[in-house]
Enzyme design. Structure first.
Site, short mmCIF file in Angstrom:
data_model
loop_
_atom_site.label_atom_id
_atom_site.label_comp_id
_atom_site.label_asym_id
_atom_site.label_seq_id
_atom_site.Cartn_x
_atom_site.Cartn_y
_atom_site.Cartn_z
N GLY A 12 -32.79 -100.05 -46.42
CA GLY A 12 -32.44 -99.12 -47.11
C GLY A 12 -33.31 -98.81 -48.46
O GLY A 12 -32.99 -98.05 -49.50
N ASN A 14 -36.14 -97.08 -48.73
CA ASN A 14 -36.36 -95.77 -49.15
C ASN A 14 -35.27 -94.84 -49.58
O ASN A 14 -35.48 -93.88 -50.47
CB ASN A 14 -36.99 -95.03 -47.65
CG ASN A 14 -38.48 -95.29 -47.41
OD1 ASN A 14 -39.55 -94.66 -48.05
ND2 ASN A 14 -38.64 -96.23 -46.64
N MET A 90 -33.16 -95.71 -37.31
CA MET A 90 -33.71 -96.34 -36.17
C MET A 90 -33.55 -95.84 -34.84
O MET A 90 -33.68 -96.31 -33.69
CB MET A 90 -33.61 -97.77 -36.07
CG MET A 90 -34.04 -98.47 -37.41
SD MET A 90 -35.69 -97.88 -38.15
CE MET A 90 -36.93 -98.68 -37.06
N ARG A 91 -32.77 -94.44 -34.79
CA ARG A 91 -32.58 -93.91 -33.45
C ARG A 91 -33.04 -92.49 -33.21
O ARG A 91 -33.47 -91.77 -34.57
CB ARG A 91 -31.10 -93.96 -33.31
CG ARG A 91 -30.30 -95.10 -33.27
CD ARG A 91 -28.78 -94.95 -33.21
NE ARG A 91 -28.20 -96.40 -33.18
CZ ARG A 91 -28.34 -97.39 -32.32
NH1 ARG A 91 -28.76 -96.99 -31.12
NH2 ARG A 91 -27.84 -98.41 -32.41
N HIS A 109 -42.45 -91.70 -41.74
CA HIS A 109 -42.68 -92.54 -40.84
C HIS A 109 -44.25 -93.41 -41.30
O HIS A 109 -45.12 -92.91 -41.89
CB HIS A 109 -43.38 -91.81 -39.54
CG HIS A 109 -43.87 -92.56 -38.57
ND1 HIS A 109 -43.16 -93.19 -37.41
CD2 HIS A 109 -45.07 -92.81 -38.02
CE1 HIS A 109 -43.69 -93.74 -36.77
NE2 HIS A 109 -44.91 -93.72 -36.82
C1 GRF Z 1 -39.73 -97.66 -43.29
O1 GRF Z 1 -40.97 -98.42 -43.06
C2 GRF Z 1 -39.63 -96.59 -42.38
O2 GRF Z 1 -40.61 -95.87 -42.63
C3 GRF Z 1 -39.24 -97.02 -40.93
O3 GRF Z 1 -38.35 -98.04 -41.16
C4 GRF Z 1 -38.64 -98.53 -42.63
C5 GRF Z 1 -37.22 -98.58 -43.19
O4 GRF Z 1 -37.48 -99.10 -44.59
N1 GRF Z 1 -39.17 -95.77 -40.25
P1 GRF Z 1 -36.23 -99.17 -45.42
O5 GRF Z 1 -34.91 -99.25 -44.64
O6 GRF Z 1 -36.23 -97.79 -46.07
O7 GRF Z 1 -36.31 -100.18 -46.68
#
Ligand code: GRF
Length: 200
Positions: A12, A14, A90-91, A109
């Site tokens: 998390g 992001n 992730m889905r 992405h």
């Molecule tokens: C990030 O690199 C995002 O782009 C990818 O999974 C990762 C997630 O990181 N799809 P976080 O959970 O936001 O730390």
């Protein structure tokens, strides 16, 4: 003020970048809810610390993918924000969900799409031997990482990089560009023209 719901499956970071940006007034939007498929996601902790309500739809507690997806659609309809952000969710979203919220779901992405869609994008980039990679914020369509591109940022791939070092370099840019894309959305500055995105 736009309402934003975030879907995340793990760490998390992001999501945290969006929490921090919202708090700093960087965009005219409020994060109304976190939705996660993983009861162990660290993102839940971040939501609680920020006072953001959480919906946990534990994927493993459903009899199958269809049941989970039906519950997720119900949750998303109940929440009904202006914008959904997939931040390390992730889905793959099923077509029924994508169609229910046209132009209202963003994804981040960790590669320069259309290169290296799908899982392990940073590993794919290192193994391919590209000299530049980066990250992409795009609208979600019914394909995997194929939707209209809103913003992209580049980072160099350095000699000796592995998946982890490249991922760390890209992640810094992810946090910035995701907040920037959410800002553009909340300010009503994004227009979809076919599969191209115009930013005003
Ligand atoms: C990030 O690199 C995002 O782009 C990818 O999974 C990762 C997630 O990181 N799809 P976080 O959970 O936001 O730390």
């Amino acid at each position: 003020m736009k309402e934003i719901a975030v879907l995340a499956s793990g760490r998390g970071s992001n999501f945290q970048a969006l929490i921090d940006a919202a708090r700093a007034g960087y965009f005219p939007g409020a994060i109304a809810r976190l939705i996660t498929d993983n009861p162990d996601a660290y993102a839940i902790r971040r939501a609680k610390d920020a006072g953001i309500p959480v919906s946990v739809l534990d994927f493993s507690s459903f009899p199958g993918r269809m049941a989970y997806e039906a519950a997720l659609l119900g949750e998303m309809e109940a929440c009904d924000p202006d914008l959904f952000v997939l931040a390390g969710y992730m889905r793959i979203l099923p077509s029924a969900i994508v169609r229910a919220f046209p132009g209202r779901i963003l994804n981040i992405h960790p590669a320069l799409l259309p290169s290296f869609p799908g899982l392990h994008a940073q590993r794919q980039a290192v193994e391919y031997g590209v000299k530049v990679s980066g990250c992409t914020v795009h609208f979600v369509d019914e394909g995997t990482d194929t939707g209209p591109i809103i913003l992209q940022r580049c980072v160099p791939v350095e000699e000796g990089d592995d998946e982890e070092t490249l991922a760390a370099r890209i992640l810094v840019e992810e946090h910035r560009v995701l907040a920037e894309a959410v800002r553009l959305f909340c300010e009503g500055r994004i227009r979809l023209v076919g599969r191209r995105v115009e930013v005003r």
